[in-house]
Write an enzyme that holds these catalytic residues in place. Structure first.
Site, PDB file in Angstrom:
ATOM      1  N   HIS A 191      25.197 -88.260  30.250  1.00 25.80           N
ATOM      2  CA  HIS A 191      26.014 -87.126  29.831  1.00 25.80           C
ATOM      3  C   HIS A 191      27.238 -86.964  30.719  1.00 25.80           C
ATOM      4  O   HIS A 191      28.286 -86.523  30.269  1.00 25.80           O
ATOM      5  CB  HIS A 191      25.167 -85.856  29.787  1.00 25.80           C
ATOM      6  N   CYS A 504      28.449 -90.357  15.813  1.00 28.79           N
ATOM      7  CA  CYS A 504      29.105 -89.495  16.800  1.00 28.79           C
ATOM      8  C   CYS A 504      28.765 -89.918  18.226  1.00 28.79           C
ATOM      9  O   CYS A 504      29.184 -89.281  19.179  1.00 28.79           O
ATOM     10  CB  CYS A 504      28.780 -88.027  16.567  1.00 28.79           C
TER      11      CYS A 504
HETATM   12  C1  PEP Z   1      24.110 -89.296  21.123  1.00 29.56           C
HETATM   13  O1  PEP Z   1      22.944 -89.287  21.524  1.00 29.56           O
HETATM   14  O2  PEP Z   1      24.712 -90.330  20.751  1.00 29.56           O
HETATM   15  C2  PEP Z   1      24.881 -88.050  21.034  1.00 29.56           C
HETATM   16  C3  PEP Z   1      26.020 -87.981  20.393  1.00 29.56           C
HETATM   17  O3  PEP Z   1      24.382 -86.972  21.681  1.00 29.56           O
HETATM   18  P1  PEP Z   1      24.342 -86.760  23.266  1.00 29.56           P
HETATM   19  O4  PEP Z   1      25.178 -87.843  23.888  1.00 29.56           O
HETATM   20  O5  PEP Z   1      24.867 -85.405  23.502  1.00 29.56           O
HETATM   21  O6  PEP Z   1      22.896 -86.900  23.558  1.00 29.56           O
END
Ligand code: PEP
Ligand code: MG
Length: 577
Positions: A191, A504
């Site tokens: 993250h 995404c």
């Molecule tokens: C993902 O897991 O690709 C996503 C978009 O969510 P996050 O990175 O916030 O877990």
């Protein structure tokens, strides 16, 4: 070796002094202090000592009124211990002779005391030894705060160096002062890395034991393209670096002209290019007319920025503001996705041996349904007469979707009953990020309005390689045949059900991968804003048939190397003409 190779997690080049930050209060940074700054360092220590004494006095007063004078006496004793000239002389000697910072010198004193403590016999003597070292921890605390205040108020622009790439490190300084980030550990899809990319801050991770080699203020050249960090670059290196930076700037100018163009393929197909955002501040970094909407609003960061859970009204105002800023373009709000490495300081969950497989996302909000209910109420109110979509993270089963629909229905009904204006037709979508849903997707897709693939998590679960663990960073390979087959499968199921599908996850930062996704049948991607222009550039010079051919070629690959080679050839073609 002054050139250290790490892993690039966010592109860009930065040349600036470094600021070494501790990753957690338990860790104490060490840096060398130049000879002519030793006196200043000793003054810092004296100031911290004064502050620690004041802190002890305050605590003594508080405890005296709450528990009585007797219990408060210990703080007086601690204050006296801090006045012991012997210990202080030792710390000052370490600073002078080893020319290290006060934090490290105090830490060394504490360690020596603790070692001594280990050798002593009997509880009461041990307790006495612990009493000796404890007051110095206040000095350490005071130093760390002083350190933070100094950097926070200095206004200088720096490259931040830390042990781990966490969201806290990424938000340590205001964005405009953060030229680059380097960390000893951290995965490309952690993250913290996601934030680095969305801030557009060059970032390199996987630099074990680097902090010990850095001095506060040492000039570094961080190369977020090659994943390198150069310590104290020489004149030639700086010249070379500046040239590359100029070329990069020129490319940025080319892209700036494309940024405002629509994302239309060479044969006229309109592909959606949306943005991932985390807070209202992100709006400062892009022009909303350059994108088709917000494809992912990670609401947990809005929670992370607060001292307590935001109330329904507070959330309502935030979401409303996001929708207003987008002026009629759709906003996809993802419900709270905490857990794993995204922990709210005010929501203490028990320590978990394996947090990635633990209590996260919808698993939390369906267990503590008030969390979900308040957020949904706020979202439905904010979305009245506006194009809001809701996205559910970490979905594993049909039951979770059904239960969420029930919560939606009852939230909507009670809002209407209370006289609120609400949006009745809010599309609800699911993230595809838990691999089991690949096998049940044909059924799940019937219960949602759209799909969005979270490749950051999908890749880690599919390949059993933690996205935050540098030891398996090499195994975490989005360009893996299993990943591309999973992606193709999602598009196929969504297309058959005539439901929109997007990616995404950060895999979509890469224009060649976006072309592959287009070829597989995806209709949009959502990326950090500064990747939009490169993606449009790629889409505008490719036909859908070429994209399909690329998807076919990638799907025919049996190993990671061939997937990488095929995509890299597509990338090279883009820049050839
Ligand atoms: C993902 O897991 O690709 C996503 C978009 O969510 P996050 O990175 O916030 O877990
Ligand atoms: Mg995810």
């Amino acid at each position: 070796m002054r050139l250290v190779q790490g892993t690039s997690v966010s592109p860009g080049l930065a040349l600036a002094p470094v600021y070494v930050v501790r990753a957690s209060p338990a860790e104490v940074p060490t840096w060398s202090v130049p000879e002519d700054e030793v006196a200043r360092e000793l003054e810092r220590l004296d100031r911290a000592l004064d502050e620690a004494r004041r802190e002890l006095t305050t605590r003594q007063k508080v405890v005296a009124t709450q528990a009585g004078e007797k219990d408060a006496e210990i703080f007086g004793v601690h204050r006296m211990i801090l006045s012991d000239p012997g210990a202080l002389a030792q710390v000052k000697k370490t600073i002078r002779e080893e020319r290290i910072n006060s934090e490290a010198a105090v830490q060394a004193l504490i360690r020596r005391m603790e070692q001594m403590l280990g050798k002593l016999e009997g509880n009461s003597v041990r307790n006495f030894a612990a009493d000796l070292s404890d007051p110095w921890r206040y000095v350490l605390d005071a130093l760390m705060r002083v350190e933070r205040e100094t950097i926070a108020s200095s206004g200088s622009k720096v490259i931040l160096a830390a042990a781990e790439l966490t969201p806290a490190v990424m938000t340590y300084l205001p964005r405009e002062r953060l030229l680059g980030v380097i960390t000893e550990s951290g995965g490309r899809f952690s993250h913290g890395a996601v934030l680095a990319r969305s801030f557009g801050v060059p970032c390199v991770v996987g630099l074990p034991q680097l902090l010990g080699r850095l001095e506060q203020g040492m000039v570094l050249a961080v190369d977020g393209e090659r994943g390198t960090v150069q310590l104290r670059p020489g004149e030639d290196d700086i010249r070379d670096f500046e040239q590359r930076r100029a070329r990069r700037l020129a490319r940025t100018e080319v892209l700036a002209n494309i940024a405002a163009e629509p994302a239309v393929t060479a044969d006229g197909f309109r592909f959606g290019v949306n943005v991932n955002i985390e807070s209202l501040r992100d709006f400062d970094g892009f022009d909303r007319t350059h994108c088709d909407g917000v494809g992912l609003l990670r609401t947990e960061f809005m929670y992370l920025e607060r001292p307590q859970f935001p109330s329904e009204d507070e959330q309502f105002r935030l979401y409303r503001r996001v929708l207003e800023r987008m002026e009629g373009q759709p906003v996809t709000l993802r419900t709270l996705d905490i857990g794993g490495d995204k922990r709210l300081p005010y929501f203490k969950t028990p320590p978990e041996p394996n947090p990635a497989l633990g209590w996260r996302g919808i698993r939390i909000t369906l267990q503590w349904q008030d969390l979900m209910r308040v957020q949904i109420r706020a979202a439905l109110r904010a979305g009245a007469n506006r194009p809001l979509r809701i996205l559910l993270p970490m979905v594993t089963s049909l039951e979770e979707i059904q239960l969420t629909h029930e919560i939606f229905d009852s939230a909507r009904a009670s809002l209407v009953e209370q006289g609120h204006e609400v949006e009745r037709e809010v599309p609800v979508g699911m993230m595809v990020e838990v691999p089991s849903v690949l096998f049940t997707l044909h059924e799940l897709v019937r219960h949602v309005d759209f799909l969005s693939v979270g490749t950051n998590d999908l890749v880690q679960y599919l390949l059993a390689a933690d996205r935050d663990n540098p030891w398996v960073a090499r195994l975490y390979e989005p360009q893996h045949p299993a990943v591309v087959h999973a992606l193709a499968h999602v598009a196929k199921v969504a297309n058959a059900a005539q439901k929109p599908c997007a990616v995404c996850g950060d895999i979509a930062d890469d224009p060649a991968i976006v072309l592959m996704l287009l070829g597989m049948g995806y209709d949009s991607v959502s990326v950090a804003p500064h990747f939009m222009a490169e993606i449009k550039y790629a889409l505008r010079r490719t036909t859908r048939e070429q994209a399909r051919e690329l998807a076919r070629d990638v799907l025919a690959c049996n190993d990671c190397e061939s997937v990488r080679r095929t995509l890299s050839a597509a990338r090279a073609r883009l820049h050839a003409d």
